[in-house]
Design a protein around this motif. Structure first.
Motif, PDB file in Angstrom:
ATOM      1  N   ASP A 237      -5.745  82.843  31.579  1.00 38.34           N
ATOM      2  CA  ASP A 237      -4.394  83.401  31.635  1.00 38.34           C
ATOM      3  C   ASP A 237      -4.448  84.862  31.194  1.00 38.34           C
ATOM      4  O   ASP A 237      -5.072  85.176  30.183  1.00 38.34           O
ATOM      5  CB  ASP A 237      -3.472  82.611  30.693  1.00 38.34           C
ATOM      6  N   ASP A 238      -3.832  85.727  31.967  1.00 42.83           N
ATOM      7  CA  ASP A 238      -3.762  87.138  31.557  1.00 42.83           C
ATOM      8  C   ASP A 238      -2.307  87.619  31.559  1.00 42.83           C
ATOM      9  O   ASP A 238      -2.013  88.762  31.859  1.00 42.83           O
ATOM     10  CB  ASP A 238      -4.659  88.033  32.408  1.00 42.83           C
ATOM     11  N   SER A 239      -1.422  86.721  31.156  1.00 42.71           N
ATOM     12  CA  SER A 239       0.001  87.061  31.057  1.00 42.71           C
ATOM     13  C   SER A 239       0.210  88.208  30.075  1.00 42.71           C
ATOM     14  O   SER A 239      -0.541  88.361  29.119  1.00 42.71           O
ATOM     15  CB  SER A 239       0.804  85.851  30.565  1.00 42.71           C
ATOM     16  N   ASP A 240       1.257  88.978  30.304  1.00 42.86           N
ATOM     17  CA  ASP A 240       1.581  90.096  29.423  1.00 42.86           C
ATOM     18  C   ASP A 240       2.321  89.569  28.200  1.00 42.86           C
ATOM     19  O   ASP A 240       3.542  89.564  28.147  1.00 42.86           O
ATOM     20  CB  ASP A 240       2.419  91.132  30.167  1.00 42.86           C
ATOM     21  N   VAL A 241       1.578  89.140  27.208  1.00 38.45           N
ATOM     22  CA  VAL A 241       2.158  88.569  25.993  1.00 38.45           C
ATOM     23  C   VAL A 241       2.640  89.669  25.048  1.00 38.45           C
ATOM     24  O   VAL A 241       3.622  89.490  24.337  1.00 38.45           O
ATOM     25  CB  VAL A 241       1.139  87.656  25.274  1.00 38.45           C
ATOM     26  N   THR A 242       1.999  90.812  25.038  1.00 39.99           N
ATOM     27  CA  THR A 242       2.323  91.850  24.064  1.00 39.99           C
ATOM     28  C   THR A 242       3.519  92.697  24.475  1.00 39.99           C
ATOM     29  O   THR A 242       4.228  93.211  23.615  1.00 39.99           O
ATOM     30  CB  THR A 242       1.124  92.781  23.841  1.00 39.99           C
ATOM     31  N   ALA A 243       3.736  92.911  25.750  1.00 36.91           N
ATOM     32  CA  ALA A 243       4.809  93.756  26.291  1.00 36.91           C
ATOM     33  C   ALA A 243       4.739  95.191  25.786  1.00 36.91           C
ATOM     34  O   ALA A 243       5.721  95.908  25.787  1.00 36.91           O
ATOM     35  CB  ALA A 243       6.180  93.164  26.001  1.00 36.91           C
ATOM     36  N   ASP A 244       3.557  95.614  25.337  1.00 40.49           N
ATOM     37  CA  ASP A 244       3.411  97.010  24.894  1.00 40.49           C
ATOM     38  C   ASP A 244       2.236  97.708  25.587  1.00 40.49           C
ATOM     39  O   ASP A 244       1.800  98.761  25.152  1.00 40.49           O
ATOM     40  CB  ASP A 244       3.272  97.092  23.373  1.00 40.49           C
ATOM     41  N   GLY A 245       1.735  97.085  26.645  1.00 42.81           N
ATOM     42  CA  GLY A 245       0.652  97.695  27.395  1.00 42.81           C
ATOM     43  C   GLY A 245      -0.741  97.302  26.952  1.00 42.81           C
ATOM     44  O   GLY A 245      -1.717  97.756  27.530  1.00 42.81           O
ATOM     45  N   THR A 246      -0.857  96.456  25.943  1.00 43.39           N
ATOM     46  CA  THR A 246      -2.171  96.022  25.475  1.00 43.39           C
ATOM     47  C   THR A 246      -2.732  94.987  26.446  1.00 43.39           C
ATOM     48  O   THR A 246      -2.186  93.889  26.559  1.00 43.39           O
ATOM     49  CB  THR A 246      -2.078  95.396  24.063  1.00 43.39           C
ATOM     50  N   PRO A 247      -3.814  95.303  27.165  1.00 46.39           N
ATOM     51  CA  PRO A 247      -4.408  94.321  28.078  1.00 46.39           C
ATOM     52  C   PRO A 247      -4.988  93.157  27.270  1.00 46.39           C
ATOM     53  O   PRO A 247      -5.735  93.359  26.322  1.00 46.39           O
ATOM     54  CB  PRO A 247      -5.515  95.092  28.788  1.00 46.39           C
ATOM     55  N   LEU A 248      -4.638  91.939  27.668  1.00 48.77           N
ATOM     56  CA  LEU A 248      -5.040  90.755  26.925  1.00 48.77           C
ATOM     57  C   LEU A 248      -5.308  89.617  27.901  1.00 48.77           C
ATOM     58  O   LEU A 248      -4.609  89.483  28.905  1.00 48.77           O
ATOM     59  CB  LEU A 248      -3.895  90.366  25.981  1.00 48.77           C
ATOM     60  N   ALA A 249      -6.316  88.807  27.604  1.00 45.14           N
ATOM     61  CA  ALA A 249      -6.615  87.649  28.447  1.00 45.14           C
ATOM     62  C   ALA A 249      -7.057  86.485  27.575  1.00 45.14           C
ATOM     63  O   ALA A 249      -7.735  86.668  26.565  1.00 45.14           O
ATOM     64  CB  ALA A 249      -7.702  87.985  29.456  1.00 45.14           C
ATOM     65  N   LEU A 250      -6.661  85.290  27.990  1.00 39.96           N
ATOM     66  CA  LEU A 250      -7.123  84.060  27.365  1.00 39.96           C
ATOM     67  C   LEU A 250      -8.309  83.582  28.188  1.00 39.96           C
ATOM     68  O   LEU A 250      -8.173  83.242  29.365  1.00 39.96           O
ATOM     69  CB  LEU A 250      -6.000  83.014  27.359  1.00 39.96           C
ATOM     70  N   VAL A 251      -9.486  83.596  27.566  1.00 42.35           N
ATOM     71  CA  VAL A 251     -10.733  83.246  28.248  1.00 42.35           C
ATOM     72  C   VAL A 251     -11.151  81.859  27.788  1.00 42.35           C
ATOM     73  O   VAL A 251     -11.038  81.529  26.604  1.00 42.35           O
ATOM     74  CB  VAL A 251     -11.834  84.281  27.912  1.00 42.35           C
TER      75      VAL A 251
END
Length: 191
Positions: free
Chosen positions: A64-78
């Motif tokens: 999942d690479d949903s935008d959880v932070t909403a501040d532009g921080t790229p994040l992914a659940l691996v």
């Protein structure tokens, strides 16, 4: 008198023209996260996660690479294979284009390790859920007594809320319990 009327008209006209600019300045800008090519980063992520995953021939995917932070921080659940019915999961962020483990803190602000798993057997299970609307990550787990299937009463967990200032996921004693309860109800909605 005519000068005062013209001045009032000009002032009214200026206010009308300025209002849309004022409203848009008051709204928070939504920052789009940088599009990250997570699949291309898998070799680097495998190196990063040597302790968590069996990296020799394991399948590692971006769950999942949903935008959880909403501040532009790229994040992914691996996720990567851990065993017969469980997968290890880790939240990865990009820092200057390089993958790094996302940071987590307990309810007192002390750093804690990520310890996410996902999967289920007949009596036990776990789920890691990203909640973009709440800027949260929830880890659920359930354990049933012998010879019965798990129910809502067997479900517990922890919710971590994104802290924009510290760039960490923190346990929020006020919000976390409600998110865990809601997600447990969703997990066992048919029971």
């Amino acid at each position: 008198m005519r000068t005062a009327r013209v001045a009032k008209l000009l002032l009214s006209f200026f206010c009308l023209l300025s209002f849309p600019a004022y409203v848009s300045a008051q709204q928070k800008p939504q920052i789009e996260p940088d599009a990250a090519n997570w699949d291309a980063l898998i070799p680097k992520i495998k190196t990063l996660l040597k302790q968590v995953c069996i990296v020799d021939d394991s399948d590692m995917t971006v769950a999942d690479d949903s935008d959880v932070t909403a501040d532009g921080t790229p994040l992914a659940l691996v996720e990567c294979r851990m065993g017969a019915y469980m997968d290890a999961k880790a939240l990865i962020v990009l820092k200057k284009g390089e993958p790094a483990l996302a940071k987590f803190r307990d309810g007192h602000g002390k750093p804690i390790d990520q310890d996410f798993i996902d999967g289920a057997s007949v009596m036990h299970g776990a789920a890691t859920i990203l909640l973009p609307a709440e800027h949260a990550v929830v880890q659920l787990y359930w354990n049933a007594e012998e010879d019965r299937e798990p129910t809502l009463a067997d479900c517990a967990g922890t919710a971590y809320i994104w802290n924009r200032r510290s760039k960490t996921f923190d346990i929020d004693p006020k919000r976390s319990p409600g998110l865990v309860e809601r997600e447990c109800r969703r997990q066992f909605k048919d029971q």
